[in-house]
Design a protein around this motif. Structure first.
Motif, PDB file in Angstrom:
ATOM      1  N   THR A 141      -7.972  -2.451   1.490  1.00 37.46           N
ATOM      2  CA  THR A 141      -8.115  -3.896   1.426  1.00 37.46           C
ATOM      3  C   THR A 141      -9.556  -4.321   1.219  1.00 37.46           C
ATOM      4  O   THR A 141      -9.803  -5.464   0.861  1.00 37.46           O
ATOM      5  CB  THR A 141      -7.632  -4.549   2.729  1.00 37.46           C
ATOM      6  N   TRP A 159      -4.758   5.800   9.612  1.00 38.34           N
ATOM      7  CA  TRP A 159      -4.126   4.707   8.894  1.00 38.34           C
ATOM      8  C   TRP A 159      -5.066   3.520   8.751  1.00 38.34           C
ATOM      9  O   TRP A 159      -5.210   2.934   7.684  1.00 38.34           O
ATOM     10  CB  TRP A 159      -2.850   4.286   9.628  1.00 38.34           C
ATOM     11  N   MET A 200       0.833  -1.206   0.000  1.00 41.28           N
ATOM     12  CA  MET A 200       0.000   0.000   0.000  1.00 41.28           C
ATOM     13  C   MET A 200       0.869   1.258   0.000  1.00 41.28           C
ATOM     14  O   MET A 200       0.657   2.166  -0.798  1.00 41.28           O
ATOM     15  CB  MET A 200      -0.877  -0.058   1.248  1.00 41.28           C
ATOM     16  N   GLU A 224      -6.503   1.935   5.410  1.00 45.00           N
ATOM     17  CA  GLU A 224      -6.147   0.560   5.083  1.00 45.00           C
ATOM     18  C   GLU A 224      -7.401  -0.263   4.806  1.00 45.00           C
ATOM     19  O   GLU A 224      -7.420  -1.090   3.900  1.00 45.00           O
ATOM     20  CB  GLU A 224      -5.369  -0.049   6.249  1.00 45.00           C
TER      21      GLU A 224
END
Lengths: 330, 389
Positions: B154, B146, B1, B150
């Motif tokens: 995902t 974060w 990422m 994330e």
């Protein structure tokens, strides 16, 4: 259980160091003979290991690739992930050696509530590894001051940066603390993540415990129970000038430190720690990925009897024509 | 990422980063001079012992706290339009806190004794608590920003523990700026700061500055990256800026009333010093009037719905708000408290070139981090919108 055996081994080494440092008759053995022997084994073993790898033939192009190979001009090549020239290979190796690039790419697979698979990033291994290796390097460079008179400028420069923060007006060397933290984190990772614990052998824990022991004893020697550094320097200078000196007032704790380091050094070439040299010789990393550009022929191929189509057609042309089959050459 | 933040960027972005690196280098060079010689290279003196560094620190605590102005409406009032930019706000907060810590670091004459604040904690000191809340806020925002990003990357829902942390971060944002204000208003010897209005005024001006900056960032992101925060989000942010800016200016006027109607000498000194000069000291007169004019301009443009709704005018209004408050909180307020020393004399302060160099370096470092964060953010958004989770 295997882990406990590893711990017991390292504790035994430390205990041996303590005894060696306390019993005056053994001090010569542990303070002079063992370190010198360890250095000899380390150097000879390292050279032997690298030599044995270097002379192993690498007949195939087996570079591991993680990106677009060099292809048509309008397809963008991933020069680092799939290097086709030497400069890119060097860049790739540098990324691997200095920044641990492939660890940085680490992901884990997870299945979400909707049943889809996702790949969250997993940077902890990378972070701990970077912390551990870089601080270890700093610690090793700082220790060079024991082997040079005067201490090299790079060492004192590094000491200034490393020891910038003061702990009660005494420089606190961050690299030592970070080394201990890094090795502890790597240990915890091994123990706490079930998959990693499953693939861990007892022998994998030995270097972790050894290095943790070295870092811990070093920190104790510096901040808690200081020992006579001048005496130690006369001893270390004795090793490098091959003129052994054994000062009287050295604490047993220092002998623990020294014995752990000696064992680490002597064991180094025969253990997984040899990845220090091995990373440079890994064919999956140091080769150019040019398997399509250039034909790689295994030099050990025995001559194989072949029968190409052209030869086949030459042999049977008349009969093929007779049967009405198409032929390439009239 | 993380690698996408770098790999999918163009040469223009890299040139921008290189330019910032150059500025960071200049800042680092200036700091090396300061480290070698000591704080004597700054314009600070016995009488004015807090200057541009502490002013900038205060200002960026405000910027950090203002992330709450998008997080709070989104999570507590279900204002869906802010959903696209909560992470923008959280990353802004993270960067701002890093800048705050750097400003504190460069203000230390003996940065090597940094650890003492933790080795010898003094809970009676507001500064100690400022260290605690700032670090807490940093980790809260880094972690939540974060994890949420994330999750988008995902396609897997963020873990359950993220939500409570987001809710904790909301009051925490108020706490960081309140504690920072208490550093000032807790000093009885400095009359300019010794007012209960300091903390509320700090919060109000922070909630004008931060959203103004967020609007500017959103417009820049749309222009340079194609990421659109949405008309509605910008419209709502501009309303927040309008209210907060009005309240800020109102509070500043209230200070003037108290000082001048009641003729309290010690309260009038700093205000006089700013706008007309005092005892021959007049180095702040120019920037104070710039501040006043920019405030007025910002208010006119913001209060008028026509200009507020027009992006060009809104940009000018937000830039004016940001610059005006950067002057007020970023330097004037701090220096104002020190400008008359305990003997009623004026010792002038103006930052030296080295001081400016270091501040530019910290700003550049902030812009550098922010650029990388937003590059990552925009790439993840782009990928998730293309279904490339």
């Amino acid at each position: 259980m295997q882990m406990l055996i590893a711990l017991a081994i390292v504790t035994a080494i430390a205990a041996a160091g303590y005894i060696g440092g306390s019993v005056s008759g053994l001090q010569y053995l542990f303070g002079i003979v063992l370190p010198l022997l360890a250095i000899v084994i380390f150097l000879a073993g390292f050279v032997w290991k690298v030599w044995s790898w270097a002379k192993t033939p690498v007949p195939f192009c087996i570079a591991t690739t993680i990106g677009q190979q060099k292809s048509l001009p309008w397809i963008k090549q991933d020069k680092i992930g799939n290097p086709s020239d030497t400069a890119s290979v060097i860049r790739r190796m540098a990324g691997e050696i200095f920044l641990f690039r492939s660890l940085f790419r680490n992901v884990k697979a997870e299945i979400g509530p909707n049943g889809w698979i996702g790949y969250p990033v997993e940077k902890w291994l990378w972070l701990f590894a970077v912390l551990f290796h870089w601080s270890f390097l700093f610690v090793v460079i700082r220790h060079l001051r024991f082997f040079f008179v005067p201490s090299p400028a790079i060492v004192s420069g590094l000491e200034k940066i490393d020891g910038f923060l003061l702990l009660d007006l005494q420089p606190l060397f961050l690299s030592g603390i970070l080394l201990l933290l890094g090795v502890s984190a790597l240990y915890l990772r091994r123990v706490l993540i079930p998959q990693v614990r499953y693939i861990s052998h007892g022998i994998d824990f030995v270097p972790l415990f050894l290095i943790a022991g070295i870092a811990l004893s070093g920190i104790l020697l510096r901040y808690v129970w200081p020992t006579d550094v001048v005496a130690i320097k006369s001893m270390t200078m004795g090793w490098v000038t091959l003129n052994p000196v054994l000062p009287a007032n050295i604490s047993p704790l220092f002998f623990i430190h020294l014995t752990l380091v000696s064992v680490l050094l002597a064991w180094f070439p025969f253990s997984k720690l040899m990845h220090m040299g091995g990373v440079f010789l890994s064919p999956t990393r140091n080769q150019r990925a040019n398997s399509r550009e250039i034909r790689h022929v295994n030099p050990w191929n025995y001559p194989v009897h072949t029968h190409t189509y052209e030869e086949y057609e030459d042999e049977f042309r008349d009969r093929m024509k007779g049967a009405g089959l198409p032929v390439d050459k009239e | 990422m993380l690698e996408h933040a770098w790999n999918e960027t163009g040469p223009r972005f890299k040139a921008w980063l290189a330019a910032l690196l150059l500025l960071i280098g200049i800042g680092g060079f200036c700091y090396s001079i300061q480290l070698g010689t000591g704080l004597g290279v700054t314009g600070m003196s016995r009488d004015v012992s807090w200057g541009l560094y502490i002013g900038q620190f205060t200002f960026f605590v405000g910027v950090a706290a203002s992330a709450v102005m998008v997080v709070l409406p989104y999570y507590l009032h279900d204002v869906k339009v802010f959903g696209r930019i909560t992470i923008v706000g959280e990353f802004l907060a993270v960067t701002a806190v890093i800048m705050c810590i750097l400003f504190i670091l460069v203000d230390l004459g003996m940065p090597s004794r940094l650890l003492n604040i933790m080795l010898y904690p003094s809970p009676g000191s507001v500064l100690f608590w400022d260290m605690v809340v700032l670090n807490g806020y940093f980790f809260l925002n880094l972690l939540t920003g974060w994890k949420v990003l994330e999750a988008e990357y995902t396609g897997i829902k963020a873990p359950d523990w993220v939500k409570p942390l987001i809710y904790i971060a909301i009051p925490w944002a108020f706490s960081i700026h309140t504690v920072t204000a208490f550093i000032y208003s807790g000093i009885p010897g400095r009359d300019f700061w010794l007012t209960a209005l300091t903390a509320p005024k700090f919060l109000a001006s922070a909630f004008a500055t931060g959203p103004a900056l967020l609007i500017l960032i959103s417009l820049a992101l749309r222009r340079f990256t194609g990421f659109d925060a949405g008309q509605e989000a910008i419209r709502r942010l501009s309303i927040i800026v309008t209210y907060a800016m009005s309240i800020t200016v109102f509070m500043i006027m209230a200070e003037f009333f108290t000082a001048f109607y009641s003729q309290v000498p010690s309260h009038m000194y700093a205000l006089k010093y700013f706008f007309v000069g005092l005892y021959g000291g007049n180095s702040f007169v120019l920037i104070s009037w710039v501040f006043a004019v920019l405030c007025l301009l910002a208010l006119i443009l913001l209060l008028n719905p026509k200009t507020r709704g027009n992006e060009k005018w809104l940009t000018i209004a937000c830039a004016s708000t940001f610059i005006a408050l950067a002057i007020e909180k970023g330097i004037s307020f701090t220096v104002g408290g020190f400008i008359t020393n305990p003997f009623g004399r004026v010792t002038e302060y103006w930052p030296t070139a080295i001081e400016f160099g270091i501040v530019v370096g910290v700003w550049a470092l902030g812009a550098f981090l922010l650029s990388l964060f937003y590059s990552l953010f925009v790439t993840v958004k782009r990928r998730s919108e293309r279904g490339l989770a």
